[in-house]
Scaffold this active site. Structure first.
Site, short mmCIF file in Angstrom:
data_model
loop_
_atom_site.label_atom_id
_atom_site.label_comp_id
_atom_site.label_asym_id
_atom_site.label_seq_id
_atom_site.Cartn_x
_atom_site.Cartn_y
_atom_site.Cartn_z
N HIS A 34 -21.06 12.48 6.69
CA HIS A 34 -19.82 12.44 5.91
C HIS A 34 -19.15 13.81 5.84
O HIS A 34 -18.03 13.94 5.39
CB HIS A 34 -20.10 11.92 4.51
CG HIS A 34 -20.77 10.57 4.53
ND1 HIS A 34 -22.13 10.43 4.57
CD2 HIS A 34 -20.27 9.33 4.58
CE1 HIS A 34 -22.44 9.14 4.64
NE2 HIS A 34 -21.33 8.45 4.64
N ILE A 66 -26.89 5.31 14.28
CA ILE A 66 -26.77 4.14 13.40
C ILE A 66 -25.85 3.07 13.98
O ILE A 66 -25.82 1.94 13.51
CB ILE A 66 -26.29 4.59 12.00
CG1 ILE A 66 -27.25 5.64 11.43
CG2 ILE A 66 -26.18 3.44 11.02
CD1 ILE A 66 -28.71 5.21 11.38
N GLY A 67 -25.09 3.39 15.00
CA GLY A 67 -24.32 2.33 15.65
C GLY A 67 -22.98 2.77 16.19
O GLY A 67 -22.71 2.67 17.37
N HIS A 97 -30.13 -1.04 8.45
CA HIS A 97 -29.61 0.24 7.97
C HIS A 97 -28.94 0.03 6.62
O HIS A 97 -28.26 -0.96 6.40
CB HIS A 97 -28.59 0.80 8.96
CG HIS A 97 -27.78 1.92 8.40
ND1 HIS A 97 -28.33 3.16 8.14
CD2 HIS A 97 -26.49 1.98 7.99
CE1 HIS A 97 -27.39 3.93 7.60
NE2 HIS A 97 -26.27 3.24 7.49
N ARG A 123 0.82 -1.23 0.00
CA ARG A 123 0.00 0.00 0.00
C ARG A 123 0.85 1.27 0.00
O ARG A 123 0.51 2.27 0.65
CB ARG A 123 -0.95 0.01 1.20
CG ARG A 123 -2.11 -0.95 1.06
CD ARG A 123 -3.07 -0.80 2.22
NE ARG A 123 -2.44 -1.16 3.48
CZ ARG A 123 -2.85 -0.80 4.68
NH1 ARG A 123 -3.93 -0.06 4.79
NH2 ARG A 123 -2.21 -1.17 5.76
N GLU A 156 -19.78 0.47 19.22
CA GLU A 156 -18.86 -0.33 18.38
C GLU A 156 -17.36 -0.04 18.56
O GLU A 156 -16.60 -0.15 17.60
CB GLU A 156 -19.23 -0.18 16.89
CG GLU A 156 -20.68 -0.51 16.59
CD GLU A 156 -21.07 -0.33 15.10
OE1 GLU A 156 -20.18 -0.35 14.24
OE2 GLU A 156 -22.28 -0.18 14.84
N ARG A 199 -8.15 4.60 0.09
CA ARG A 199 -8.80 3.61 0.95
C ARG A 199 -8.73 2.21 0.34
O ARG A 199 -9.07 2.02 -0.81
CB ARG A 199 -10.28 3.94 1.16
CG ARG A 199 -10.52 5.21 1.88
CD ARG A 199 -10.18 5.09 3.36
NE ARG A 199 -10.57 6.32 4.03
CZ ARG A 199 -11.77 6.51 4.56
NH1 ARG A 199 -12.66 5.53 4.52
NH2 ARG A 199 -12.07 7.65 5.12
#
Ligand code: GLN
Ligand code: ZN
Length: 760
Positions: free
Chosen positions: A697, A434-435, A644, A17, A487, A518
């Site tokens: 985002h 959402i978590g 979701h 990478r 999480e 990414r």
């Protein structure tokens, strides 16, 4: 030698990478442009050398990209949105990064171009923007510079371009509407310029990718292919490449195109080589994509040898190659240390795929055509089918015993909703997230230390619990109604779960580019899947013990786990999804048993799994929905199931979304100003919905007023009894400051609207 080989493209991220680190250092100002350029140059050189050393006859140029190959094409033809150019006179790498990342040269934020999935892969490209009467010209000459670079190093090269029609098809129109094909003639002039540059360099073949040929095309587009390739026809030989699907349904016009060569993806397409041979003039060079560019299994080269050997009687010469670019697989199996030798014997990464092609080419071209080496190569895969690593008879038996009831909730939503209302006692417009909560550097370091055995299990768990406790306290402070544990223990929503499931193997360096810098490291599904121990239960149970508000259990769904892994090919995706679903079903039941009343099963990948052609959709959606329901339906009526999904265009799969029969669905709609909700209304979606009311985002803090407006807008489409309020995705990429301010505003907005209801 009559048979030659090539690959359609090589991974551009570097063996370890290197590109990612170089990009990120450059973006953060830690290194100079020159540093970045040097890393790119090294990667290209190493890629070409590797292809050459692994027996590839002609190396690909143009598969390298500073961010994305579609964006490269936009730069090449000078199609860059004005907002990213600003006052600059020439396009630079910084312009390219501005399009991708939405930051101007003076560091102000300007919206980045949209990003979306590259066909049905997990790679994302930057969507080109087209305006009416857009002009194109050959301004960004990376393709020529890199061609010259490779030629100077002494390689025999094949430049690779995205075809003009695929480019237009994948672009989006901004501003006034028009027919994209109006722009074709101006675009073709640029392509012709580029081709003539190749001709000057005595390059024998140019690869032009037109993967849209695997789709269902309107007749106007079919005609455009004839126009385009007639115009581009010249002394410069063109190998037209298609991949990701069968093109049989389009052969009637493809066979008339004045091209010099045609590539077929024989992995995803079901072709009869003898028919193909008959359909095409012998002068057209065939390139047969026989090595899977999208999965990591060793190819049965002996079987291919026999097929190709008889094909040699029909065509004197042809090429063999990868089915598509190797962009979608890790680079080198030999640098892996974690995998067992047994499993390694079954696998083939990028370089090993080159070896397979080279082995086949050599054997086919040799006089004796001895198959000894081919037999040696496939030796390890012969015993795979009977291996205990692959087979788990309990799982296989359980799959055959799935009853119809197992995929259905006990009662209908209407009846369930009453029980859930009683059991949960939530206010109107219930609020949730959402978590995930911010993944701070503390949390990342903690997980890393644990992984590297620098901290004991007991200590690790103690510290994770401290994070969970803090996250619960914060949510209570904000006044949220349905809490999550946040999480902190998860690195990635798929890898985390597969770690606890038997049947998965993990690589150390098996990175694949997802977008820009990414990369993802998809787990490999090697055998039948089962749950080893409860996965999330202890964390959820602990979180619930800290509060009287309901804590939502948080799982990744079967379709997403499947889509984001390298799947087996000896059993169907449907069976794999159901195996995962059964493991999750046990987890769901265990969560319910320890007192978790709401369980969310995330399926962000449900839509991307859709096959390319509409004909195949129904079958996919049937088993995808069944697998989801298998995981979610084992609970009591009073247990509330959420799902979701993010980045989704739902309009064309609404019936399947409804068929999931979840009690609550939370979705991404904030960026499209709730446009999506129109479809939920049109379709008369029966259950509860939480349309994300702010975009996580972006670092911008949404105002109370803006969120009030969005809630009111949503109320035009959904009754207040069925509307939830939440951000549009997990908060893991945000800071605590951004999260707190945004959630406080969100809660204030809900309060204001609840009060206005009371005053009515
Ligand atoms: N529960 C996950 C989270 O909040 C969902 C991630 C996703 O939608 N991709 O991070
Ligand atoms: Zn999401």
């Amino acid at each position: 030698m009559s048979i030659k080989n090539h690959i359609l493209g090589f991974p551009r991220i570097g063996f370890y990478r290197e590109l990612k680190f170089a990009q990120e250092n450059y973006w953060s100002g830690k290194s100079t442009l020159n540093d970045l350029l040097l890393v790119g140059k090294d990667i290209r050189k190493k890629n070409w050398e590797s292809q050459f050393n692994h027996g590839i006859d002609v190396v690909s140029v143009g598969d390298f990209a500073w961010y994305d190959h579609m964006l490269n094409t936009s730069m090449m033809i000078g199609n860059i949105p004005q907002r990213h150019i600003g006052n600059e006179k020439v396009l630079t790498i910084d312009t390219l990064f501005r399009v991708a990342r939405g930051v101007t040269s003076t560091k102000e934020v300007c919206s980045a171009s949209e990003m979306t999935k590259w066909f049905n892969t997990n790679y994302h490209y930057i969507v080109p923007e087209l305006i009416k009467n857009q002009k194109f010209s050959f301004v960004w000459k990376q393709i020529l510079e890199e061609s010259d670079e490779a030629l100077a190093l002494g390689f025999k090269i094949k430049p690779v371009l995205i075809g003009p029609l695929t480019y237009l098809w994948l672009s989006k129109i901004v501003g006034q509407d028009f027919n994209k094909l109006d722009l074709l003639s101006s675009l073709l002039v640029v392509y012709r310029d580029i081709l003539s540059e190749f001709e000057k360099r005595n390059i024998s073949w140019v690869q032009i990718d037109e993967p849209i040929l695997a789709l269902d095309l309107p007749s106007e587009w079919k005609k455009a292919f004839q126009v385009a390739y007639t115009y581009l026809h010249s002394k410069q030989k063109i190998l037209l490449t298609t991949y990701f699907g069968d093109i049989t349904h389009n052969l009637d016009f493809i066979k008339l195109l004045p091209i010099d060569g045609l590539h077929f993806d024989l992995i995803s397409g079901k072709y009869n080589l003898f028919d193909l041979n008959q359909t095409f003039n012998k002068k057209i060079l065939f390139s047969l994509g026989i090595i899977n560019g999208r999965n990591i299994w060793k190819s049965n080269v002996l079987e291919w040898f026999n097929i190709l050997k008889s094909f040699m009687n029909l065509r004197e010469t042809f090429w063999i190659g990868s089915s598509c670019s190797l962009l979608h697989v890790p680079i080198d199996l030999n640098i892996e240390k974690n995998l067992t030798d047994l499993v390694k014997g079954w696998l083939s990464f990028g370089l090993q795929k080159c070896d397979e092609l080279s082995l086949l080419t050599q054997t086919l071209n040799s006089k004796k055509q001895s198959t000894k080496k081919l037999k040696n190569w496939i030796q390890p895969i012969i015993s795979r089918q009977s291996s205990t690593v692959v087979n788990n008879f309990n799982v296989q038996k359980r799959i055959t015993q799935i009853s119809l009831e197992a995929t259905k909730r006990k009662s209908s939503y209407v009846l369930r909703a009453v029980q859930q209302k009683n059991s949960l006692d939530l206010p109107i417009l219930p609020t949730t997230t959402i978590g995930s909560f911010p993944q701070t550097s503390d949390i990342r370091q903690l997980r890393l230390d644990y992984k590297n055995h620098l901290i004991s299990k007991i200590n690790y768990e103690k510290k994770i619990k401290a994070h969970i406790k803090n996250i619960i306290i914060q949510q209570e402070k904000f006044g949220l109604d349905v809490l999550v544990h946040g999480e902190p223990e998860r690195n990635d929503m798929v890898e985390y779960f597969s770690d606890y499931l038997e049947g998965f193997a993990f690589t150390e360096y098996g990175w694949v580019q997802s977008f820009g810098s990414r990369c993802v490291k998809p787990p490999i599904i090697v055998g039948d899947i089962s749950r080893i121990t409860p996965i999330t239960v202890p964390w959820s149970k602990y979180a619930q013990s800290l509060t009287s508000k309901p804590v939502k259990g948080m799982l990744t769904g079967p379709v997403t786990i499947l889509c984001w892994s390298f799947p087996r090919e000896d059993i169907s995706k449907e069976v794999i999804a159901k195996q995962i679903a059964l493991a999750l079903r046990d987890e769901v039941k265990d969560l319910e048993e320890v007192g978790i009343k709401i369980i969310q099963i995330d399926e962000p990948a449900l839509r991307e799994g859709l096959p390319l052609r509409k004909n195949d959709w129904d079958n996919y959606l049937r088993w995808a929905v069944e697998a989801f329901k298998l995981s979610s339906s084992g609970v009591k009526d009073s247990t509330q199931i959420h799902t979701h999904m993010c980045y989704c265009k739902f309009n064309d799969i609404m019936p399947a979304i409804a068929a999931l029969d979840v009690d609550v669905i939370t979705i991404e709609t904030s960026r499209s100003e709730m446009k999506l909700l129109k479809f939920f209304k049109m379709f008369d979606y029966p259950n509860e919905i939480g349309p994300g009311i702010y975009d996580i985002h972006s670092p911008t803090i949404p105002s109370v007023k803006c969120m009030e407006e969005r809630i009111l807008l949503a109320l035009n489409f959904i009754t207040k009894e069925r509307l939830w309020v939440n951000p549009d995705c997990g908060l893991k990429t945000r800071t605590w400051l951004e999260t707190s301010l945004s959630l406080q505003n969100m809660m204030q907005a809900v309060q204001n609207i609840r009060t206005s209801f009371q005053n009515k």
